[in-house]
Design a protein around this motif. Sequence first.
Motif, PDB file in Angstrom:
ATOM      1  N   GLU A  27    -158.745  37.337 -50.362  1.00  0.00           N
ATOM      2  CA  GLU A  27    -159.103  37.033 -51.748  1.00  0.00           C
ATOM      3  C   GLU A  27    -160.605  37.144 -51.975  1.00  0.00           C
ATOM      4  OE1 GLU A  27    -155.656  33.863 -53.106  1.00  0.00           O
ATOM      5  OE2 GLU A  27    -157.308  33.170 -51.841  1.00  0.00           O
ATOM      6  N   LEU A  30    -161.442  40.746 -52.275  1.00  0.00           N
ATOM      7  CA  LEU A  30    -161.011  41.211 -53.587  1.00  0.00           C
ATOM      8  C   LEU A  30    -161.968  40.720 -54.679  1.00  0.00           C
ATOM      9  CD1 LEU A  30    -157.136  40.700 -53.338  1.00  0.00           C
ATOM     10  CD2 LEU A  30    -158.372  42.881 -53.378  1.00  0.00           C
ATOM     11  N   SER A  31    -162.487  39.499 -54.509  1.00  0.00           N
ATOM     12  CA  SER A  31    -163.463  38.962 -55.470  1.00  0.00           C
ATOM     13  C   SER A  31    -164.741  39.780 -55.455  1.00  0.00           C
ATOM     14  CB  SER A  31    -163.763  37.501 -55.154  1.00  0.00           C
ATOM     15  OG  SER A  31    -162.620  36.694 -55.286  1.00  0.00           O
TER      16      SER A  31
END
Length: 246
Positions: A27, A30-31
């Motif tokens: 995550e 992805l951020s």
Amino acid sequence: MDSPASLWSAFSAAFTQTNVPTVTWVEMLLSLAAAVALSIPRRSWRYFGLLATATHELGHAFAAVTSGQRLAGIRLRLDHSGTTTTYSRSRLAAAWSCFWGYPVPAMVGAAFVWCGLNGWGPAAMATSALVLAASLLFLRNVAGFAITAAAIAGTASLAFLAPGSVVGHVSVVLGLALLVAGVRDLLKLTNVHLRRRDRLGSSDAYLLYRATSVPSGIWIALFTLIVTGAWIVAWQPISMILLKGA
């Protein structure tokens, strides 16, 4: 219709710490990718860059108010330019407010990342909505009102309607995007001084040189130092998440 008590309860709740969001290394990657996607491509920068400009100008405005200057108005334009007009009898105070433009998006970005990873994402969004709402009093053009109103709608919706974990993730992405924007704007400023010297009149570093006789390069170096510091602050918790996934 919600009662005033329930509205106040929702407003107060936005400023309390929520559960710390669980952010995996996937995550986080992805951020980072989302932040780059907001701040680098020309199409997305066309819109996100308006928020970076607003943050830049609010940095000038806040510095002016806190140093006793009179804030006459703020103008935000759709070409990513902006102007904050202040009046001061002190050259030092004027230089102070002029300085706090370029470093502020990265500083705000670092704060958003920290808030998002520590359960204060809704508080960051609610505070942003309040600051933006206060800035409406000083806006002097239609584009500025439109940009700020859109930002208020987005931050307020997240703060008061979205789950805390979602807001935490969004706060991280937004913070990283502002950090990238801070670097992008610094590179653009440096390019003006190296290759586009016909545009020096719009450079804060040049205006600081005119006001203080300190060379523009020194001011750019100070901007860079603060932006680098903001990245270091934000990168500490990010690196811990990435190392856990390694």
